[in-house]
Scaffold this motif. Sequence first.
Motif, PDB file in Angstrom:
ATOM      1  N   VAL A 182      -8.864  -2.276   2.667  1.00 13.84           N
ATOM      2  CA  VAL A 182      -7.720  -2.797   1.909  1.00 13.84           C
ATOM      3  C   VAL A 182      -7.200  -1.780   0.896  1.00 13.84           C
ATOM      4  CG1 VAL A 182      -8.397  -5.212   2.189  1.00 13.84           C
ATOM      5  CG2 VAL A 182      -9.209  -3.938   0.194  1.00 13.84           C
ATOM      6  N   LEU A 183      -8.060  -0.843   0.497  1.00 10.99           N
ATOM      7  CA  LEU A 183      -7.639   0.154  -0.497  1.00 10.99           C
ATOM      8  C   LEU A 183      -6.657   1.166   0.093  1.00 10.99           C
ATOM      9  CD1 LEU A 183     -11.140   0.827  -2.106  1.00 10.99           C
ATOM     10  CD2 LEU A 183      -9.482  -0.944  -2.674  1.00 10.99           C
ATOM     11  N   ASP A 184      -6.617   1.259   1.423  1.00  6.87           N
ATOM     12  CA  ASP A 184      -5.777   2.256   2.100  1.00  6.87           C
ATOM     13  C   ASP A 184      -4.456   1.690   2.603  1.00  6.87           C
ATOM     14  OD1 ASP A 184      -7.936   4.205   2.009  1.00  6.87           O
ATOM     15  OD2 ASP A 184      -8.889   2.977   3.561  1.00  6.87           O
ATOM     16  N   VAL A 185      -4.245   0.402   2.423  1.00  8.12           N
ATOM     17  CA  VAL A 185      -3.092  -0.247   3.054  1.00  8.12           C
ATOM     18  C   VAL A 185      -2.017  -0.547   2.010  1.00  8.12           C
ATOM     19  CG1 VAL A 185      -2.331  -2.251   4.376  1.00  8.12           C
ATOM     20  CG2 VAL A 185      -4.589  -1.253   4.818  1.00  8.12           C
ATOM     21  N   ALA A 186      -0.836   0.055   2.174  1.00 10.40           N
ATOM     22  CA  ALA A 186       0.268  -0.227   1.258  1.00 10.40           C
ATOM     23  C   ALA A 186       0.637  -1.706   1.374  1.00 10.40           C
ATOM     24  CB  ALA A 186       1.466   0.655   1.579  1.00 10.40           C
ATOM     25  N   PRO A 187       0.841  -2.374   0.218  1.00 12.43           N
ATOM     26  CA  PRO A 187       1.063  -3.822   0.223  1.00 12.43           C
ATOM     27  C   PRO A 187       2.186  -4.274   1.163  1.00 12.43           C
ATOM     28  CG  PRO A 187       0.896  -2.977  -2.033  1.00 12.43           C
ATOM     29  CD  PRO A 187       0.810  -1.803  -1.135  1.00 12.43           C
ATOM     30  N   GLY A 188       3.260  -3.507   1.238  1.00 15.24           N
ATOM     31  CA  GLY A 188       4.404  -3.903   2.052  1.00 15.24           C
ATOM     32  C   GLY A 188       4.065  -4.167   3.518  1.00 15.24           C
TER      33      GLY A 188
END
Lengths: 327, 327
Positions: free
Chosen positions: B306-312
Amino acid sequence: MKIRIGIAGYGNLGRGVECAVGQNPDMELVGIFSRRNPADVKTLTGVPVCHIDEIENYKNAIDVLILCGGSATDLPVQTPALAKFFNVIDSFDTHAKIPEHFAKVDEASKASGNVAIISVGWDPGMFSLNRLYAQAILPEGKDYTFWGKGVSQGHSDAIRRIAGVKNAKQYTIPVPEALAAVRSGENPELSVRQKHTRECFVVAEEGADLAKIEQEIKTMPNYFADYDTTVHFISEEELMRDHSGIPHGGFVIRCGKTGLQGEHKHIIEYSLKLDSNPEFTSSVLVAYARAAYRMKQEGQSGCKTVLDVAPGYLSAKPAEELRSTLL
Amino acid sequence: MKIRIGIAGYGNLGRGVECAVGQNPDMELVGIFSRRNPADVKTLTGVPVCHIDEIENYKNAIDVLILCGGSATDLPVQTPALAKFFNVIDSFDTHAKIPEHFAKVDEASKASGNVAIISVGWDPGMFSLNRLYAQAILPEGKDYTFWGKGVSQGHSDAIRRIAGVKNAKQYTIPVPEALAAVRSGENPELSVRQKHTRECFVVAEEGADLAKIEQEIKTMPNYFADYDTTVHFISEEELMRDHSGIPHGGFVIRCGKTGLQGEHKHIIEYSLKLDSNPEFTSSVLVAYARAAYRMKQEGQSGCKTVLDVAPGYLSAKPAEELRSTLL
């Protein structure tokens, strides 16, 4: 090698960035760029001050420029103009004009190969992120944003423009019953008046008509007419003593349901309680400056918002350490 | 064209994903893959069930496979094995083994050109994200994670293994005074015992020695010995009637300071209140399945968290709409 930060604009936000950079050992502050005569600007940390007109000369000395001007007139011009030379971060917060601002900054930063991250702060910013995460996780639900308790600069300014008012401070306050109703998971329909109250501390000029001032405040369209507003008249000394801070904060709460028949409720709540609105915003700006630096290093360019930035970019720690300590 | 989702493993989590996919109009559920005899598996929505051994045949029919097995023995084997054929999402939650799991899944998914997102859920998951954001924004501070009030499956299982115990449910409960101390911004040092209490509802076998059971629970190393534990003996009927749900939740709170002398305090709080732990976790998995699909479409591969995934990436809405409505 440290990330070299520049600050453009030296008000509350610029001073906040100056302090925040000092908390991040992987960064150093190169200088402050101001429209004022540099000799007249006294900084908190003794960092050099240059005139903003000189800034292009620092193109190779600054990795990320943090723009600390206002959203009304400064940033719409400065962010696209400076994105031609620098990776930039701004806190543009005129919600309705974000798409237009984005388009201009995107064009400039794509042309120059720089990274720009706009509308960084807490709303827009961390609150936007939390609305997005909560909506994506719980698509069947409803979210609510409450602001405060905190000082609204715009509302304080509006009171100060009333004849007979010497000084004023306005607090926006969430209505406890509305917060409780939202947290209960009822997904209530709430009017503007039901969500927030406004409390005003006003210093009147000697001999001013207090009843008239109070009436003018309470009926002011857009600012106060739709709210339950309380007005307290106090002395300048009391205002300075009890209301000189700039606290703020608020809540983003989403309640949604899951299950085959929507039989289970879930409440996601994010809240901020801030002693200093500009210093917290500055701290968010500085974390996103690190992200802009890294994204540029990876060859990215163009305008981004907090919604486009993977969380890991914000931290000074390597990905392996984040995985082993934070996950 | 919809994002085609497969589910591997059909317990509470698999059923949660089955329901959650139905809440997302841009997705469709292709099938459920189980180790059981497909004819014996009755699904909630009537979606087809296949044997897990057949799953390779569905390589081109599934865009993202959501793995709903357990972290102890299923996922360490399944996630790397299935990342060879599919984009995968799992909720691997053995915190200490995440780096090892990451390495294996990264190798498999890079070799196959797929995207894998591991350790998705709320802790690890949304809580990890919130620890990261808060630490990056307020580097001088301290954060606290509280869990509950909620059912701990592991602790309930541990009680059930005691001789004379027929059934049991254990709740983890944050200590209100500890929460209050953290929220006050004092950054207290809190022992394990000061942060959480444990409450157990136990159904004993007829004639069992209740005092002995209670003593065994309260002194059980790792699980209960370090906590203040309350034990209630109830009937099987009471357990079914009052304790059949799987609620959970918790809090991530960080207090940090800013300003030249650290003179201003700020509190960031994220909290969850969940009626159904597995259904909420499933909803997070499904949102990240959308992200995996998009990242793969963009040509990315390898293991992410989850730390690598841009929220959009989590939202079904286009970036322009997110900017104009959420920022």
